[in-house]
Motif scaffolding. Structure first.
Motif, mmCIF file in Angstrom:
data_model
loop_
_atom_site.group_PDB
_atom_site.id
_atom_site.type_symbol
_atom_site.label_atom_id
_atom_site.label_comp_id
_atom_site.label_asym_id
_atom_site.label_seq_id
_atom_site.Cartn_x
_atom_site.Cartn_y
_atom_site.Cartn_z
ATOM 1 N N MET A 9 6.015 10.568 0.072
ATOM 2 C CA MET A 9 4.930 9.811 0.703
ATOM 3 C C MET A 9 4.802 10.066 2.207
ATOM 4 S SD MET A 9 3.483 8.533 -1.814
ATOM 5 C CE MET A 9 2.456 7.118 -1.595
ATOM 6 N N ALA A 10 5.897 10.274 2.919
ATOM 7 C CA ALA A 10 5.818 10.468 4.373
ATOM 8 C C ALA A 10 5.018 11.725 4.746
ATOM 9 C CB ALA A 10 7.214 10.483 4.980
ATOM 10 N N PRO A 11 5.319 12.895 4.164
ATOM 11 C CA PRO A 11 4.497 14.064 4.505
ATOM 12 C C PRO A 11 3.049 13.928 4.033
ATOM 13 C CG PRO A 11 6.520 14.751 3.420
ATOM 14 C CD PRO A 11 6.455 13.272 3.328
ATOM 15 N N LEU A 12 2.872 13.275 2.885
ATOM 16 C CA LEU A 12 1.520 13.062 2.383
ATOM 17 C C LEU A 12 0.728 12.139 3.310
ATOM 18 C CD1 LEU A 12 -0.404 13.724 0.079
ATOM 19 C CD2 LEU A 12 0.494 11.738 -1.140
ATOM 20 N N LEU A 13 1.381 11.131 3.832
ATOM 21 C CA LEU A 13 0.749 10.226 4.795
ATOM 22 C C LEU A 13 0.306 10.987 6.042
ATOM 23 C CD1 LEU A 13 0.075 7.295 5.708
ATOM 24 C CD2 LEU A 13 2.402 7.193 6.603
ATOM 25 N N LEU A 14 1.168 11.831 6.565
ATOM 26 C CA LEU A 14 0.821 12.635 7.740
ATOM 27 C C LEU A 14 -0.330 13.581 7.439
ATOM 28 C CD1 LEU A 14 1.459 13.478 10.649
ATOM 29 C CD2 LEU A 14 3.038 15.168 9.689
ATOM 30 N N LEU A 15 -0.299 14.220 6.281
ATOM 31 C CA LEU A 15 -1.363 15.153 5.902
ATOM 32 C C LEU A 15 -2.708 14.440 5.791
ATOM 33 C CD1 LEU A 15 -2.069 18.056 4.844
ATOM 34 C CD2 LEU A 15 -1.784 17.086 2.568
ATOM 35 N N VAL A 16 -2.729 13.309 5.122
ATOM 36 C CA VAL A 16 -3.976 12.553 4.961
ATOM 37 C C VAL A 16 -4.485 12.059 6.311
ATOM 38 C CG1 VAL A 16 -4.951 10.416 4.004
ATOM 39 C CG2 VAL A 16 -3.549 11.902 2.571
ATOM 40 N N GLU B 105 -9.593 4.937 8.194
ATOM 41 C CA GLU B 105 -9.341 3.681 8.905
ATOM 42 C C GLU B 105 -7.901 3.231 8.610
ATOM 43 O OE1 GLU B 105 -11.294 1.878 10.977
ATOM 44 O OE2 GLU B 105 -12.648 3.608 10.898
ATOM 45 N N PRO B 106 -7.239 2.633 9.579
ATOM 46 C CA PRO B 106 -5.838 2.230 9.368
ATOM 47 C C PRO B 106 -5.625 1.306 8.174
ATOM 48 C CG PRO B 106 -6.389 2.109 11.684
ATOM 49 C CD PRO B 106 -7.662 2.427 10.961
ATOM 50 N N LEU B 107 -6.536 0.364 7.960
ATOM 51 C CA LEU B 107 -6.374 -0.550 6.830
ATOM 52 C C LEU B 107 -6.535 0.174 5.491
ATOM 53 C CD1 LEU B 107 -5.738 -3.427 6.133
ATOM 54 C CD2 LEU B 107 -8.169 -3.961 6.213
ATOM 55 N N VAL B 108 -7.439 1.126 5.439
ATOM 56 C CA VAL B 108 -7.623 1.924 4.218
ATOM 57 C C VAL B 108 -6.379 2.771 3.960
ATOM 58 C CG1 VAL B 108 -8.968 3.797 3.186
ATOM 59 C CG2 VAL B 108 -10.136 1.973 4.432
ATOM 60 N N LEU B 109 -5.875 3.409 5.011
ATOM 61 C CA LEU B 109 -4.679 4.239 4.890
ATOM 62 C C LEU B 109 -3.481 3.404 4.430
ATOM 63 C CD1 LEU B 109 -3.751 7.180 5.460
ATOM 64 C CD2 LEU B 109 -2.985 6.367 7.681
ATOM 65 N N PHE B 110 -3.308 2.241 5.049
ATOM 66 C CA PHE B 110 -2.206 1.358 4.671
ATOM 67 C C PHE B 110 -2.324 0.913 3.218
ATOM 68 C CE2 PHE B 110 -0.918 -3.039 3.930
ATOM 69 C CZ PHE B 110 0.453 -2.903 4.078
ATOM 70 N N THR B 111 -3.516 0.504 2.818
ATOM 71 C CA THR B 111 -3.719 0.004 1.452
ATOM 72 C C THR B 111 -3.418 1.070 0.413
ATOM 73 O OG1 THR B 111 -5.394 -1.525 2.261
ATOM 74 C CG2 THR B 111 -5.383 -1.071 -0.105
ATOM 75 N N ILE B 112 -3.943 2.256 0.621
ATOM 76 C CA ILE B 112 -3.743 3.341 -0.339
ATOM 77 C C ILE B 112 -2.265 3.707 -0.441
ATOM 78 C CG2 ILE B 112 -4.173 5.793 -0.769
ATOM 79 C CD1 ILE B 112 -7.022 5.281 0.355
ATOM 80 N N PHE B 113 -1.598 3.853 0.697
ATOM 81 C CA PHE B 113 -0.205 4.277 0.662
ATOM 82 C C PHE B 113 0.745 3.154 0.246
ATOM 83 C CE2 PHE B 113 -1.823 8.045 2.507
ATOM 84 C CZ PHE B 113 -0.970 9.022 2.036
ATOM 85 N N ALA B 114 0.395 1.920 0.514
ATOM 86 C CA ALA B 114 1.223 0.804 0.046
ATOM 87 C C ALA B 114 1.188 0.728 -1.478
ATOM 88 C CB ALA B 114 0.755 -0.511 0.657
#
Length: 129
Positions: free
Chosen positions: A72-79, A86-95
């Motif tokens: 998830m960490a490299p995928l988070l950076l890539l995305v 948006e930060p809330l969208v990113l947080f929701t998807i990765f959570a």
């Protein structure tokens, strides 16, 4: 090898791990190893192989954290670098993704770890066949 030595059949490691990954008994491959989500049965209902002496403890949780974190960490950076959501969208998807992947992996890794212990005759799985 002396005449008094007990001949012990070799237990192949990878088939036992893969059977454990499927949450099945590593001895017969048919009976369920887990009851509920993470509870380990005392014995296999099909072949009566005992599981009560396993020592998986915190190992499956540590492996789950290791695998999920490394995926998830490299995928988070890539995305984040590619699409800048948006930060809330990113947080929701990765959570949601992190929780879902963790819940999927945890019982499978527990079964695989017990399968490994069975194959190597560790912690009470060592009685002669």
């Amino acid at each position: 090898m002396s005449d008094n030595a007990v001949h012990v059949h070799e237990r192949p490691t990878w088939p036992a791990i893969m059977t454990g990954w499927k949450r099945k008994c590593p001895n017969c491959g048919n009976g369920p190893m887990l009851k509920g989500y993470l509870g380990v049965r005392k014995s296999c209902p099909v072949c009566k192989e005992e599981f009560h002496h396993h020592r998986a403890d915190d190992g499956p949780a540590y492996l789950t954290i290791l695998i999920v974190g490394h995926l998830m960490a490299p995928l988070l950076l890539l995305v984040f670098e590619t699409w800048r959501p948006e930060p809330l969208v990113l947080f929701t998807i990765f959570a949601i993704g992190t929780v879902a992947l963790s819940l999927y992996l945890l019982p499978r890794l527990k079964g695989a770890m017990i399968g490994y212990q069975w194959a190597h005759r560790m912690y009470g799985f060592g009685k002669a066949d």
